[in-house]
Design an enzyme around this catalytic site. Sequence first.
Site, PDB file in Angstrom:
ATOM      1  N   GLY A 248      45.361  41.878  55.471  1.00 36.19           N
ATOM      2  CA  GLY A 248      44.769  43.087  56.035  1.00 36.19           C
ATOM      3  C   GLY A 248      45.492  43.786  57.158  1.00 36.19           C
ATOM      4  CE1 TYR A 334      41.102  52.554  47.033  1.00 35.58           C
ATOM      5  CE2 TYR A 334      43.492  52.602  47.215  1.00 35.58           C
ATOM      6  CZ  TYR A 334      42.341  52.019  46.723  1.00 35.58           C
ATOM      7  OH  TYR A 334      42.439  50.910  45.932  1.00 35.58           O
ATOM      8  CB  CYS A 361      45.864  66.764  31.446  1.00 29.43           C
ATOM      9  SG  CYS A 361      45.244  68.295  30.837  1.00 29.43           S
TER      10      CYS A 361
HETATM   11  N1  LLP Z   1      43.629  38.439  50.600  1.00 27.36           N
HETATM   12  C1  LLP Z   1      42.555  38.888  49.913  1.00 27.36           C
HETATM   13  C2  LLP Z   1      41.508  37.955  49.539  1.00 27.36           C
HETATM   14  C3  LLP Z   1      42.464  40.244  49.557  1.00 27.36           C
HETATM   15  O1  LLP Z   1      41.406  40.672  48.895  1.00 27.36           O
HETATM   16  C4  LLP Z   1      43.516  41.129  49.920  1.00 27.36           C
HETATM   17  C5  LLP Z   1      43.452  42.537  49.542  1.00 27.36           C
HETATM   18  C6  LLP Z   1      44.623  40.618  50.611  1.00 27.36           C
HETATM   19  C7  LLP Z   1      44.631  39.266  50.945  1.00 27.36           C
HETATM   20  C8  LLP Z   1      45.797  41.449  51.009  1.00 27.36           C
HETATM   21  O2  LLP Z   1      45.476  42.467  51.867  1.00 27.36           O
HETATM   22  P1  LLP Z   1      46.653  43.358  52.535  1.00 27.36           P
HETATM   23  O3  LLP Z   1      47.374  42.479  53.499  1.00 27.36           O
HETATM   24  O4  LLP Z   1      47.534  43.829  51.440  1.00 27.36           O
HETATM   25  O5  LLP Z   1      45.915  44.470  53.178  1.00 27.36           O
HETATM   26  N2  LLP Z   1      44.220  48.777  46.504  1.00 27.36           N
HETATM   27  C9  LLP Z   1      43.930  48.956  47.912  1.00 27.36           C
HETATM   28  C10 LLP Z   1      43.979  47.652  48.662  1.00 27.36           C
HETATM   29  C11 LLP Z   1      42.990  46.636  48.152  1.00 27.36           C
HETATM   30  C12 LLP Z   1      43.123  45.343  48.900  1.00 27.36           C
HETATM   31  C13 LLP Z   1      42.309  44.284  48.291  1.00 27.36           C
HETATM   32  N3  LLP Z   1      42.493  43.001  48.861  1.00 27.36           N
HETATM   33  C14 LLP Z   1      44.953  49.929  48.497  1.00 27.36           C
HETATM   34  O6  LLP Z   1      45.756  50.454  47.739  1.00 27.36           O
HETATM   35  O7  LLP Z   1      44.903  50.227  49.673  1.00 27.36           O
END
Ligand code: LLP
Length: 431
Positions: A248, A334, A361
């Site tokens: 995150g 988003y 499209c």
């Molecule tokens: N661990 C778990 C359990 C997760 O659900 C996620 C992301 C991460 C780690 C990694 O998070 P990061 O460090 O990448 O923020 N498609 C969305 C993001 C969805 C994230 C879902 N889970 C976007 O394009 O912003």
Amino acid sequence: MIHENYTVNEKGHLCVGGADCVLLAEKYGTPLYVLDEDMIRQRCRIYKAALKEAFGETALPFFASKSLSFLGIYRIIAEEGLGTDIVSPGELYTAKKAGFDMSKSCFHGNNKTDADIEFGVKSGVGYFVVDCEEELYALNDICGRLKKKQKILLRLTPGIDPHTFAAVRTGKVDSKFGSPIATGAAEKMLKKALALGNIKLCGYHCHIGSQIFECEPFCRAARIMASFSLDMKNKYGYEAEIINLGGGFGVRYTEADPEIDVFAYTKQIGDTLKEFCRENGMKVPTVFMEPGRGIVGAAGVTLYTVGSKKAIPRFRTYISIDGGMPDNPRYALYKSKYTALIANKADRACDCKYTVGGRCCESGDLIGEGMTMQNAERGDILAVLVTGAYNYSMASNYNRIPRPPIVLVSGGTDKLAVKRESYADLIKNEV
Ligand code: LLP
């Protein structure tokens, strides 16, 4: 520029990791995903060192491969000594095919089927992150049948709502993921997990959300998880060996976003956790984290060719590119903001503002609105920066558009990692 791996060469061309984006576009065609392998490796090393410094030698980052999944990335991650977070049997299959040591994986997912569970157990997944009671029982039964004991973490929701967009917010009580601590569901899960013979409970997992820039919610999550562990120790004599704090950490997409200091953030989280443990006579647990975007986000650039420019008086000017929401759905989904520039005019002033449209499209097929860049004309190469995470992994074939290839650059040289999909690929499963 927003990250140091983006430079401009003497021809006025944008370079990523020392490779000229205009030459890459000529060589491989557009749209094209370019990934700076050196930067990915550097980010792996930063996360690994920062976690060890903050939490001790046993701490480990698990790359969240939902952000970017293809054979080559698992090989890089393995070489850098990280674990991986997988969230589907498809990611598991890819990691295995890449030769990844599956004992260093966490298997996520809020609805694993029996087939998924069996595949995971047989593949030697390190830790199942068990989301719900049904999974717990199914896993226990399947392990019984396979005569295996599976290590697990329980996915808990600490009830934290960091300031980020709703679609990627996962740690609050009202969530499809995990068991809330606040409602007593987490404790119920723990009691059941302790009573089952074919699983070994190793600790807890939480993930509070994505693209978070404040450190405080992570510290709060660490404290809540440790405090739950203390509570369970007092009630049932069970103390978590591992706490996985998820991913995150936010990544800088535009000048308006700050740059996160991974060492400073993890230190603060580590200090919070260690202080809680010290005050309460607990052993400091092994800490895992799951950065996805933080490892690959800034390493990626997508290159497109500009096709048309349309000025709509009193409204705006559109430019159209040869990609769009099929290769990057994040603006459509988003309203995510990106930085873009004209790669073959990167040394000129950014004095134009465009809405960048794809070629689907559908009028929502945009990469961004009001994007400031150099004057764009047909044939120019548009570079969208910081597309390493959640672009290729979220790509689709909408409008029967083949997915772009991935090129890895390292030390200024390039190599193809994923081929461009062909039209034949689009129909290969059709009978
Ligand atoms: N661990 C778990 C359990 C997760 O659900 C996620 C992301 C991460 C780690 C990694 O998070 P990061 O460090 O990448 O923020 N498609 C969305 C993001 C969805 C994230 C879902 N889970 C976007 O394009 O912003």
